[in-house]
Structures are given as C-alpha cells and as structure tokens.
Design a protein around this motif. Structure first.
Motif, PDB file in Angstrom:
ATOM      1  N   LEU A 317       0.857  -1.184   0.000  1.00 46.47           N
ATOM      2  CA  LEU A 317       0.000   0.000   0.000  1.00 46.47           C
ATOM      3  C   LEU A 317       0.895   1.238   0.000  1.00 46.47           C
ATOM      4  O   LEU A 317       1.890   1.295   0.729  1.00 46.47           O
ATOM      5  CB  LEU A 317      -0.920   0.032   1.232  1.00 46.47           C
ATOM      6  N   GLY A 318       0.540   2.217  -0.832  1.00 50.82           N
ATOM      7  CA  GLY A 318       1.213   3.498  -0.771  1.00 50.82           C
ATOM      8  C   GLY A 318       0.637   4.326   0.366  1.00 50.82           C
ATOM      9  O   GLY A 318      -0.544   4.215   0.699  1.00 50.82           O
ATOM     10  N   ARG A 319       1.497   5.169   0.972  1.00 50.17           N
ATOM     11  CA  ARG A 319       1.044   5.960   2.126  1.00 50.17           C
ATOM     12  C   ARG A 319       1.537   7.399   1.973  1.00 50.17           C
ATOM     13  O   ARG A 319       2.711   7.646   1.671  1.00 50.17           O
ATOM     14  CB  ARG A 319       1.580   5.359   3.419  1.00 50.17           C
ATOM     15  N   ALA A 320       0.622   8.341   2.172  1.00 44.49           N
ATOM     16  CA  ALA A 320       0.948   9.764   2.180  1.00 44.49           C
ATOM     17  C   ALA A 320       0.657  10.292   3.574  1.00 44.49           C
ATOM     18  O   ALA A 320      -0.486  10.276   4.029  1.00 44.49           O
ATOM     19  CB  ALA A 320       0.123  10.510   1.140  1.00 44.49           C
ATOM     20  N   SER A 321       1.697  10.744   4.275  1.00 45.07           N
ATOM     21  CA  SER A 321       1.566  11.163   5.674  1.00 45.07           C
ATOM     22  C   SER A 321       1.842  12.658   5.796  1.00 45.07           C
ATOM     23  O   SER A 321       2.818  13.179   5.239  1.00 45.07           O
ATOM     24  CB  SER A 321       2.549  10.385   6.560  1.00 45.07           C
ATOM     25  N   ALA A 322       0.981  13.327   6.539  1.00 42.95           N
ATOM     26  CA  ALA A 322       1.156  14.754   6.804  1.00 42.95           C
ATOM     27  C   ALA A 322       1.715  14.932   8.209  1.00 42.95           C
ATOM     28  O   ALA A 322       1.501  14.093   9.093  1.00 42.95           O
ATOM     29  CB  ALA A 322      -0.182  15.480   6.679  1.00 42.95           C
ATOM     30  N   PRO A 323       2.439  16.033   8.469  1.00 44.02           N
ATOM     31  CA  PRO A 323       2.973  16.269   9.817  1.00 44.02           C
ATOM     32  C   PRO A 323       1.855  16.582  10.794  1.00 44.02           C
ATOM     33  O   PRO A 323       0.765  17.008  10.417  1.00 44.02           O
ATOM     34  CB  PRO A 323       3.906  17.458   9.620  1.00 44.02           C
ATOM     35  N   ALA A 324       2.141  16.342  12.084  1.00 44.78           N
ATOM     36  CA  ALA A 324       1.145  16.610  13.122  1.00 44.78           C
ATOM     37  C   ALA A 324       0.866  18.091  13.249  1.00 44.78           C
ATOM     38  O   ALA A 324      -0.233  18.495  13.618  1.00 44.78           O
ATOM     39  CB  ALA A 324       1.626  16.040  14.454  1.00 44.78           C
ATOM     40  N   HIS A 325       1.840  18.960  12.922  1.00 45.90           N
ATOM     41  CA  HIS A 325       1.651  20.407  12.962  1.00 45.90           C
ATOM     42  C   HIS A 325       2.516  21.006  11.868  1.00 45.90           C
ATOM     43  O   HIS A 325       3.448  20.365  11.362  1.00 45.90           O
ATOM     44  CB  HIS A 325       2.018  20.976  14.338  1.00 45.90           C
ATOM     45  N   PRO A 326       2.213  22.239  11.426  1.00 43.60           N
ATOM     46  CA  PRO A 326       2.904  22.809  10.271  1.00 43.60           C
ATOM     47  C   PRO A 326       4.415  22.769  10.365  1.00 43.60           C
ATOM     48  O   PRO A 326       5.104  22.615   9.381  1.00 43.60           O
ATOM     49  CB  PRO A 326       2.390  24.252  10.227  1.00 43.60           C
ATOM     50  N   GLY A 327       4.997  22.886  11.574  1.00 41.80           N
ATOM     51  CA  GLY A 327       6.448  22.893  11.692  1.00 41.80           C
ATOM     52  C   GLY A 327       7.046  21.530  11.888  1.00 41.80           C
ATOM     53  O   GLY A 327       8.266  21.385  11.955  1.00 41.80           O
ATOM     54  N   GLY A 328       6.183  20.503  11.994  1.00 43.46           N
ATOM     55  CA  GLY A 328       6.692  19.155  12.249  1.00 43.46           C
ATOM     56  C   GLY A 328       7.292  18.539  11.013  1.00 43.46           C
ATOM     57  O   GLY A 328       6.973  18.890   9.892  1.00 43.46           O
ATOM     58  N   ARG A 329       8.171  17.602  11.247  1.00 43.58           N
ATOM     59  CA  ARG A 329       8.813  16.907  10.131  1.00 43.58           C
ATOM     60  C   ARG A 329       7.919  15.759   9.680  1.00 43.58           C
ATOM     61  O   ARG A 329       7.475  14.952  10.492  1.00 43.58           O
ATOM     62  CB  ARG A 329      10.170  16.369  10.586  1.00 43.58           C
ATOM     63  N   PRO A 330       7.587  15.665   8.398  1.00 42.96           N
ATOM     64  CA  PRO A 330       6.775  14.556   7.944  1.00 42.96           C
ATOM     65  C   PRO A 330       7.456  13.233   8.222  1.00 42.96           C
ATOM     66  O   PRO A 330       8.677  13.124   8.236  1.00 42.96           O
ATOM     67  CB  PRO A 330       6.655  14.814   6.425  1.00 42.96           C
ATOM     68  N   GLY A 331       6.636  12.265   8.420  1.00 42.82           N
ATOM     69  CA  GLY A 331       7.183  10.921   8.625  1.00 42.82           C
ATOM     70  C   GLY A 331       7.528  10.703  10.072  1.00 42.82           C
ATOM     71  O   GLY A 331       7.023  11.329  10.976  1.00 42.82           O
ATOM     72  N   GLY A 332       8.437   9.776  10.326  1.00 41.66           N
ATOM     73  CA  GLY A 332       8.782   9.445  11.698  1.00 41.66           C
ATOM     74  C   GLY A 332       9.635   8.216  11.723  1.00 41.66           C
ATOM     75  O   GLY A 332      10.256   7.835  10.745  1.00 41.66           O
ATOM     76  N   SER A 333       9.661   7.587  12.880  1.00 38.44           N
ATOM     77  CA  SER A 333      10.562   6.459  13.057  1.00 38.44           C
ATOM     78  C   SER A 333       9.877   5.122  13.003  1.00 38.44           C
ATOM     79  O   SER A 333      10.522   4.103  13.146  1.00 38.44           O
ATOM     80  CB  SER A 333      11.276   6.600  14.417  1.00 38.44           C
ATOM     81  N   GLU A 334       8.561   5.104  12.799  1.00 40.26           N
ATOM     82  CA  GLU A 334       7.874   3.805  12.749  1.00 40.26           C
ATOM     83  C   GLU A 334       8.293   3.036  11.505  1.00 40.26           C
ATOM     84  O   GLU A 334       8.425   3.603  10.423  1.00 40.26           O
ATOM     85  CB  GLU A 334       6.352   4.035  12.720  1.00 40.26           C
ATOM     86  N   PRO A 335       8.527   1.738  11.618  1.00 46.07           N
ATOM     87  CA  PRO A 335       8.928   0.961  10.445  1.00 46.07           C
ATOM     88  C   PRO A 335       7.887   1.054   9.349  1.00 46.07           C
ATOM     89  O   PRO A 335       6.692   1.001   9.588  1.00 46.07           O
ATOM     90  CB  PRO A 335       9.041  -0.475  10.999  1.00 46.07           C
ATOM     91  N   ALA A 336       8.385   1.187   8.117  1.00 48.55           N
ATOM     92  CA  ALA A 336       7.475   1.343   6.983  1.00 48.55           C
ATOM     93  C   ALA A 336       6.649   0.103   6.754  1.00 48.55           C
ATOM     94  O   ALA A 336       5.586   0.169   6.168  1.00 48.55           O
ATOM     95  CB  ALA A 336       8.281   1.671   5.719  1.00 48.55           C
ATOM     96  N   GLY A 337       7.109  -1.034   7.228  1.00 49.44           N
ATOM     97  CA  GLY A 337       6.387  -2.260   6.960  1.00 49.44           C
ATOM     98  C   GLY A 337       5.278  -2.544   7.946  1.00 49.44           C
ATOM     99  O   GLY A 337       4.594  -3.540   7.822  1.00 49.44           O
ATOM    100  N   SER A 338       5.089  -1.701   8.954  1.00 47.34           N
ATOM    101  CA  SER A 338       4.056  -1.972   9.943  1.00 47.34           C
ATOM    102  C   SER A 338       2.703  -1.528   9.442  1.00 47.34           C
ATOM    103  O   SER A 338       2.512  -0.368   9.092  1.00 47.34           O
ATOM    104  CB  SER A 338       4.379  -1.237  11.257  1.00 47.34           C
ATOM    105  N   PRO A 339       1.697  -2.400   9.403  1.00 46.06           N
ATOM    106  CA  PRO A 339       0.382  -2.009   8.941  1.00 46.06           C
ATOM    107  C   PRO A 339      -0.469  -1.420  10.050  1.00 46.06           C
ATOM    108  O   PRO A 339      -1.607  -1.057   9.816  1.00 46.06           O
ATOM    109  CB  PRO A 339      -0.213  -3.337   8.437  1.00 46.06           C
ATOM    110  N   ASP A 340       0.056  -1.386  11.283  1.00 49.47           N
ATOM    111  CA  ASP A 340      -0.742  -0.860  12.385  1.00 49.47           C
ATOM    112  C   ASP A 340      -1.070   0.601  12.127  1.00 49.47           C
ATOM    113  O   ASP A 340      -0.235   1.418  11.800  1.00 49.47           O
ATOM    114  CB  ASP A 340       0.023  -0.980  13.704  1.00 49.47           C
ATOM    115  N   GLY A 341      -2.341   0.943  12.292  1.00 47.24           N
ATOM    116  CA  GLY A 341      -2.768   2.312  12.085  1.00 47.24           C
ATOM    117  C   GLY A 341      -2.688   2.745  10.646  1.00 47.24           C
ATOM    118  O   GLY A 341      -2.554   3.929  10.358  1.00 47.24           O
ATOM    119  N   ALA A 342      -2.806   1.782   9.715  1.00 49.70           N
ATOM    120  CA  ALA A 342      -2.587   2.102   8.313  1.00 49.70           C
ATOM    121  C   ALA A 342      -3.572   3.108   7.786  1.00 49.70           C
ATOM    122  O   ALA A 342      -3.275   3.831   6.854  1.00 49.70           O
ATOM    123  CB  ALA A 342      -2.669   0.815   7.475  1.00 49.70           C
TER     124      ALA A 342
END
Length: 523
Positions: A317-342
C-alpha cells in the motif's frame, strides 16, 4: 443434298418469365455486390466493426477494438494526407520530361482496402490473438471485395498488407500492449481462508461506482456466493462505517471482507482490511477497475473461484503522511512495513491517506478525468493529447520542494509500484509488492515547456524528453510552496489543509484474493 433448315422456337410465356426472373436475379446480385464494394471502400466500416467488437466482449475486446480502429486511422492518414496528395501535386519541371520522370498515380500506391484490413486485423490481434483470428476472415472479405474490381493486383495488395501491419505496430509506440498475465505478487505468510459458497464473506457493494454494476450483477454475486452477506451502499450512507462494520463481522466469523465498486471504493476497502488485518476480496464493479485488472480479477467469476479455493496474494500500500503540525517533520521512526494504524494516524502523529494505485498533484487528476471522458470515443492516446492540450491551456504550474530541491512542475505522479509504459499515462504494473514508488514529474521550468511536452506526447518520445523527470524511490518528501495543493489518491481529489507530505510504502500490507496463476493461464 438438301440441307435441313434451322428451326426457330418462338418463346412462350413461361420462357419469357424465366428469362425475366434470371435477369432480375443477376441485377440484384450485381447491385448487392456493388453496394458491398462501396461500403468496403469507406473507412467508416471499420468504425462499425470496432463498435461491434467492443460491445461483444469485456475489457480485452474494448482494448482490441480501440487499437484496431487506431491502426486504421494511421493508414487513413498515410493514404489521404501523404500518398494521394503527392500523386496530385504540381511538378512543372519534372512533367516536362514525362519519359524520364513519369507521374505517380494512385494505381501505383499500396492497396488502401488491403492496408485498412491488415491494420484492423493486426491491431486487434496485438491485444488478443483470439479476437484477431475472429476478425481476420471479415477483414480479408472486405478487402477482396474491392480488389475483385480488377484495379488491385498482387503487388499492391502485398504492399497494402505491409503498410497495415506496420501501422498496427506503430500504435505500440504510443500505447504499449498490456500483457495478459496478472501482476506478480507473493503469497501471504498466513493463508487466506477458503470460504465455500462465500460463507464468512461480508461484501459491501457500491452501485454508484461505475457502469459495471447492474441488477444482473447483484443476482450473479448471489448465485456465485449464496452464503455471503451482501450489503449495498445507499445514497446517504457512510461508506467507511459500512466497511468497518463488515470487517468486524468478518473478523468474528474468521472470514474476509469484500468490496465491489470502483477504485475509490477499493481504496477505502483496502485501508479497512489493512487496519483490521482481514483478507480482502476485490470484485470489479467500477468503470475502469484499474486495480482489479492489475490484480488479475477480470470477472466476478474469477474472484468467486479464488474465494472458494482460498487463493490469495499480498500487495503493498502506498502511504501519504502529513505532519502533526505545520512545523513538524513529515514521517517518523515507525517501520514502513508496519500495517498498524494504516488508515488512522500517520507515523508522525498527523493525518495520512493510503493509495492502491496512484498519488498525484498538479494537473494530473484533471488530465486523467479529461482522458477518461474521451477515451471510449476516440481512443486512449488521442484522448490523452486532447486532454493534455486542454489542461495545459487552463492550468498553472506549482512551486514545490521535492526531497529538499526546489522545482516548478505541472504535475507529479507517484505510483504504488513501477508502472508501464514510460511517460505520464501509466497503464499497468507487473508487480504488486516491489516496495517502490514510481515517481514522475513534468517540469515547468524548462524553456517552451508546454510546446515541448505536447510534441513529445504526439511523437511518442516523452520518456526521453527533458521535461519529464522519473525515479523509483522508497520515500519521497514533498512540500507545496505556491499553488493549490489538490492531492489526488487513486483518482479521488482532496482539498487538504496541509502542504507537506511524505510518501512511502507499507510492504505486503493487505492480503487479496485472486485466482491461482495456473487457473489464469488455463482461461
């Protein structure tokens, strides 16, 4: 010796009637043949043949009909725009020496009827050899009607056949032939349950997704899977809520979730299936069914057979993630292969959206809608050229930052997996779990970008043009600096309040029913 005189028989009423009937039959046959010859000489007859072929079969028949009529159009362009005007052109110098430089005539050109017949039959055969064999006698019959007048000879007929086959092959430059085999994908680690008669399947149907859904479709589903629980989406219903309820019941029954609709409905179903970790059955019920076709689920019977047998594969599955707030860095440290919270929050705590087919910004969504509106009438690539000219005339480029680099673009496309052909009119995938994003951007910062883009599309050279930038990546950071950020997921446009996104993949996030490879090759 006296020679006997010749006896003359005076015809009676019966003889005169027989002679009149014989002349009438001969005249009728001659008139019928002349009519057929006139019909065979017009290219419009191939348009009718393509219409009959397109209505007689499914998606493959429609593609074969479009390629056949596109091949005939190329022959007509060669014949009417190049060859015949050249034979009628003025040559004041050369005509002064007719013995040395004889004027070409249309009688010396390749046979136009044979060229059209060969083009149509070859174009159809490129998409489907079975349909090609079916239309070949019809095409040769029409060509022979014109050739029987004595104007054509073997050399012209052979030349016409070569021109026709060449025209059909030329269409592959703009519209590559899609392989009949489904996209490759690995089997799931946990086998999907086999559901005899569909028992344990909870199917949500969206009849508003496209033209494929009819009352006969509903009846067919109930006949194929009599034990399945079928819920029909009605106007005013919450599709996501219906899918959540169906997925919860499927988990409780140890069964599977099913969706029947277009790509937007399948998108919502895949997010729900990934969130609840339940297998998904995708029935083709939309107008184009892009994902279902790539998956190999061409018909309702295909999916039903896979459900009963428990045949399944996994897909990214492709995923497009937005930051939690305008100054936040998109993405994070969660493994890309985890489907939790997909389908809930993004790894960085902000919003996210999944996509099965494509993500895009800029004029791409308008281009797709314009192309699909015209595609069934004039073919995919003519519709693409017309749609492109329209959106470039009315659209505006975007100023963006892609992986830290500032650019001005007309559009950016990211496919869930590598798409074919090259360019920005992707048609199909050959693998559903390659872990890559297929990124293509049309640059607006190069000189004469619009003109160069149109010329590259018309000449089939877009893949080598400087206005197109491509790449296959696992992660892409994107920020829109100027312009409206209309993000499109699987063709559905959203007006997002955010301007920064990170695109990545969730590998093997969803288990999907599809017929086993052996069954697909036997069909």
């Amino acid at each position: 010796m006296k020679r006997p005189g010749r006896r003359w028989k005076i015809p009676g009423p019966r003889d005169r009637l027989a002679a009149a009937l014989d002349m009438s039959r001969t005249g009728q046959v001659s008139s019928t043949v002349d009519l057929l010859r006139r019909v065979a000489g017009h290219d419009a007859v191939w348009l009718g043949a393509a219409g009959v072929l397109g209505l007689s079969g499914g998606r493959t028949a429609r593609r074969a009909a479009l390629r056949g009529i596109g091949s005939v159009a190329i022959v007509a362009a060669i014949n009417h725009a190049l060859a015949k005007p050249a034979a009628r052109s003025a040559r004041p110098v050369l005509d002064a020496f007719p013995a040395l430089f004889p004027r070409p005539s249309t009688a010396s050109l390749p046979s136009s009827p044979m060229a059209s017949a060969a083009a149509f039959a070859s174009g159809v055969a490129l998409e489907s050899p079975r349909y090609g064999l079916a239309v070949l006698p019809f095409a040769l019959g029409l060509a022979s009607l014109r050739g029987s007048e004595g104007l054509d000879h073997r050399g012209r007929a052979a030349a016409g056949a070569i021109v026709g086959v060449g025209a059909a092959l030329l269409t592959c430059r703009w519209w590559p032939v899609k392989p009949e085999a489904a996209a490759a994908a690995a089997p799931p680690r946990r086998p999907a349950p086999a559901l005899p008669d569909g028992k344990g399947l909870h199917l949500v149907v969206n009849p508003s997704s496209g033209v494929s859904w009819t009352k006969d479709t509903a009846e067919t589903l109930r006949i194929l899977l009599p034990a399945a629980v079928i819920t029909v989406f009605e106007p005013g219903d919450d599709l996501v809520a219906l899918l959540d309820e169906a997925a919860q019941r499927a988990v409780a029954d140890g069964g599977a979730l099913g969706v029947c609709g277009g790509d937007g409905t399948v998108n919502a179903g895949s997010a729900t299936a990934a969130r609840h970790r339940v297998p998904l059955a995708v029935f083709p019920g939309g107008t184009f069914n892009h994902f279902a076709v790539d998956l190999g689920n061409q018909t309702l019977e295909d999916v039903a057979r896979a459900i009963r047998a428990g045949d399944a594969v996994t897909a990214d599955l492709g995923r497009a993630s937005a930051p939690a707030h305008p100054g936040g860095r998109p993405g994070g440290s969660e493994p890309a292969g985890s489907p939790d919270g997909a389908a809930e929050s993004s790894p960085g705590g902000g919003e996210q959206q999944l996509f099965l087919n494509t993500f895009s910004i800029g004029v791409y969504s308008e281009l797709v809608h314009a192309r699909e509106h015209l595609e069934k009438r004039i073919g995919k690539w003519p519709a693409l050229a017309v749609g492109l000219a329209k959106v470039l005339a009315t659209g505006s480029p975007l100023s963006v930052v892609v992986n830290g680099r500032s650019r001005r673009i007309w559009l950016l496309f990211a496919g869930n997996g590598i798409y074919h052909p090259a360019g920005f009119a992707p048609t199909y995938r050959t693998q559903l779990d390659d872990g890559l994003l297929d990124v293509r951007a049309v640059e607006a910062g190069t000189p004469l970008a619009r003109t160069r883009l149109l010329l590259a599309v018309l000449t089939g050279t877009l893949h080598s043009s400087r206005v197109l930038t491509t790449g296959q990546v696992r992660r892409l950071e994107l920020e829109v600096l100027q312009g409206e950020p209309h993000f499109a997921y699987d063709g559905e446009v959203t007006d997002a309040p955010y301007r920064r996104l990170v695109l990545d993949k969730i590998p093997k996030a969803v288990t999907l029913y599809r017929p086993a490879d052996e069954d697909q090759w036997l069909r």
